[in-house]
Scaffold this motif. Structure first.
Motif, PDB file in Angstrom:
ATOM      1  N   ILE A   8       0.867  -1.180   0.000  1.00 29.83           N
ATOM      2  CA  ILE A   8       0.000   0.000   0.000  1.00 29.83           C
ATOM      3  C   ILE A   8       0.902   1.227   0.000  1.00 29.83           C
ATOM      4  CG2 ILE A   8      -1.745   1.315   1.262  1.00 29.83           C
ATOM      5  CD1 ILE A   8      -2.629  -1.367   2.534  1.00 29.83           C
ATOM      6  N   GLU A   9       0.681   2.119  -0.943  1.00 30.84           N
ATOM      7  CA  GLU A   9       1.433   3.371  -1.066  1.00 30.84           C
ATOM      8  C   GLU A   9       0.442   4.531  -1.122  1.00 30.84           C
ATOM      9  OE1 GLU A   9       4.781   3.786  -1.182  1.00 30.84           O
ATOM     10  OE2 GLU A   9       5.300   1.653  -1.141  1.00 30.84           O
ATOM     11  N   GLN A  10       0.939   5.718  -1.373  1.00 27.98           N
ATOM     12  CA  GLN A  10       0.104   6.914  -1.529  1.00 27.98           C
ATOM     13  C   GLN A  10       0.275   7.450  -2.951  1.00 27.98           C
ATOM     14  OE1 GLN A  10      -1.859   6.987   1.784  1.00 27.98           O
ATOM     15  NE2 GLN A  10      -1.912   8.961   0.819  1.00 27.98           N
ATOM     16  N   ASN A  11      -0.815   7.912  -3.539  1.00 32.61           N
ATOM     17  CA  ASN A  11      -0.745   8.634  -4.807  1.00 32.61           C
ATOM     18  C   ASN A  11      -1.600   9.888  -4.678  1.00 32.61           C
ATOM     19  OD1 ASN A  11      -3.434   7.905  -5.273  1.00 32.61           O
ATOM     20  ND2 ASN A  11      -2.967   6.450  -6.893  1.00 32.61           N
ATOM     21  N   LYS A  12      -1.868  10.566  -5.780  1.00 31.31           N
ATOM     22  CA  LYS A  12      -2.623  11.824  -5.719  1.00 31.31           C
ATOM     23  C   LYS A  12      -4.067  11.631  -5.252  1.00 31.31           C
ATOM     24  CE  LYS A  12      -3.794  11.695 -10.620  1.00 31.31           C
ATOM     25  NZ  LYS A  12      -3.649  12.355 -11.915  1.00 31.31           N
ATOM     26  N   PHE A  13      -4.592  10.395  -5.299  1.00 27.64           N
ATOM     27  CA  PHE A  13      -5.967  10.134  -4.889  1.00 27.64           C
ATOM     28  C   PHE A  13      -6.059   9.589  -3.460  1.00 27.64           C
ATOM     29  CE2 PHE A  13      -6.061   9.394  -9.579  1.00 27.64           C
ATOM     30  CZ  PHE A  13      -6.796  10.520  -9.901  1.00 27.64           C
ATOM     31  N   LYS A  15      -4.660   6.287  -0.923  1.00 28.45           N
ATOM     32  CA  LYS A  15      -3.972   4.999  -0.892  1.00 28.45           C
ATOM     33  C   LYS A  15      -4.111   4.283  -2.231  1.00 28.45           C
ATOM     34  CE  LYS A  15      -4.267   4.411   4.036  1.00 28.45           C
ATOM     35  NZ  LYS A  15      -4.761   3.666   5.174  1.00 28.45           N
ATOM     36  N   CYS A  16      -3.066   3.535  -2.563  1.00 31.39           N
ATOM     37  CA  CYS A  16      -3.050   2.774  -3.818  1.00 31.39           C
ATOM     38  C   CYS A  16      -2.199   1.535  -3.613  1.00 31.39           C
ATOM     39  CB  CYS A  16      -2.512   3.622  -4.965  1.00 31.39           C
ATOM     40  SG  CYS A  16      -0.766   4.068  -4.792  1.00 31.39           S
ATOM     41  N   ARG A  69      -9.103  -3.645  -0.575  1.00 27.57           N
ATOM     42  CA  ARG A  69      -9.817  -2.403  -0.230  1.00 27.57           C
ATOM     43  C   ARG A  69      -9.143  -1.170  -0.859  1.00 27.57           C
ATOM     44  NH1 ARG A  69     -11.996   1.087   4.073  1.00 27.57           N
ATOM     45  NH2 ARG A  69     -14.087   0.267   4.377  1.00 27.57           N
ATOM     46  N   TYR A  70      -7.875  -1.287  -1.226  1.00 27.20           N
ATOM     47  CA  TYR A  70      -7.115  -0.112  -1.666  1.00 27.20           C
ATOM     48  C   TYR A  70      -6.750  -0.117  -3.146  1.00 27.20           C
ATOM     49  CZ  TYR A  70      -6.933   0.199   3.332  1.00 27.20           C
ATOM     50  OH  TYR A  70      -7.299   0.255   4.645  1.00 27.20           O
ATOM     51  N   ILE A  71      -7.254  -1.072  -3.893  1.00 26.02           N
ATOM     52  CA  ILE A  71      -6.951  -1.065  -5.326  1.00 26.02           C
ATOM     53  C   ILE A  71      -7.851  -0.033  -6.003  1.00 26.02           C
ATOM     54  CG2 ILE A  71      -8.490  -3.007  -5.856  1.00 26.02           C
ATOM     55  CD1 ILE A  71      -6.291  -3.847  -7.951  1.00 26.02           C
TER      56      ILE A  71
END
Length: 156
Positions: A8-13, A15-16, A69-71
């Motif tokens: 799990i990482e962070q992007n502009k939206f 979590k991703c 949950r984070y895709i």
């Protein structure tokens, strides 16, 4: 089952999911293994889960206790559905690539979300398999939730 090659990482939206190693076509990414919700309409779902659950019957949705949950959504996905609850790679995915699937591969309800994926083929609205053009349904063949394959009498 969560794939150990995914973080799990962070992007502009927000979590991703990112591949930390190469992932092979049809490899399992994650599963929706959490609480189930039975409501008349998707808009009756609790707000905290409405944008995270997947539909698996006409009036039934399921959450995830893990990575699923984070895709995030994309109109040009690299992942799809297998069975009712499993997300798999639709093609080989390289390390560092974000994992994405089209939410319309499982959803066919009154739920809608503005699409901001930014891909050349962006449809601008997410939320209903029934509104997907025939050519996209064909492209997704083998990666559509089983409940929709049955509902629309599609070939697997």
């Amino acid at each position: 089952m969560d794939n150990p090659k995914v973080l799990i990482e962070q992007n502009k939206f927000g979590k991703c999911l990112i591949a930390t190693s190469n992932i092979a076509k049809d490899e399992v990414i994650a599963e929706f293994d959490g609480s189930e919700y039975f409501v008349e309409k998707a808009t009756d779902l609790p707000p905290a889960v409405a944008n995270h659950v997947i539909q698996f019957e006409e009036h039934a949705w399921r959450d995830s206790n893990g990575l699923a949950r984070y895709i995030n959504h994309s109109c040009e996905p690299n992942c799809g559905m297998r069975g009712l609850f499993t997300i798999v790679a639709m093609r080989d995915i390289a390390a560092g690539e974000e994992l994405l699937w089209d939410y319309d591969m499982s959803e066919d309800s009154d739920w809608r979300m503005e699409c901001r994926c930014g891909t050349p083929s962006c449809r601008k609205v997410i939320g209903s398999f029934g509104q997907l053009p025939t050519e996209i349904r064909q492209k997704y063949r083998g990666y559509i939730s089983d409940w929709l394959v049955e509902k629309y009498d599609l070939e697997k």
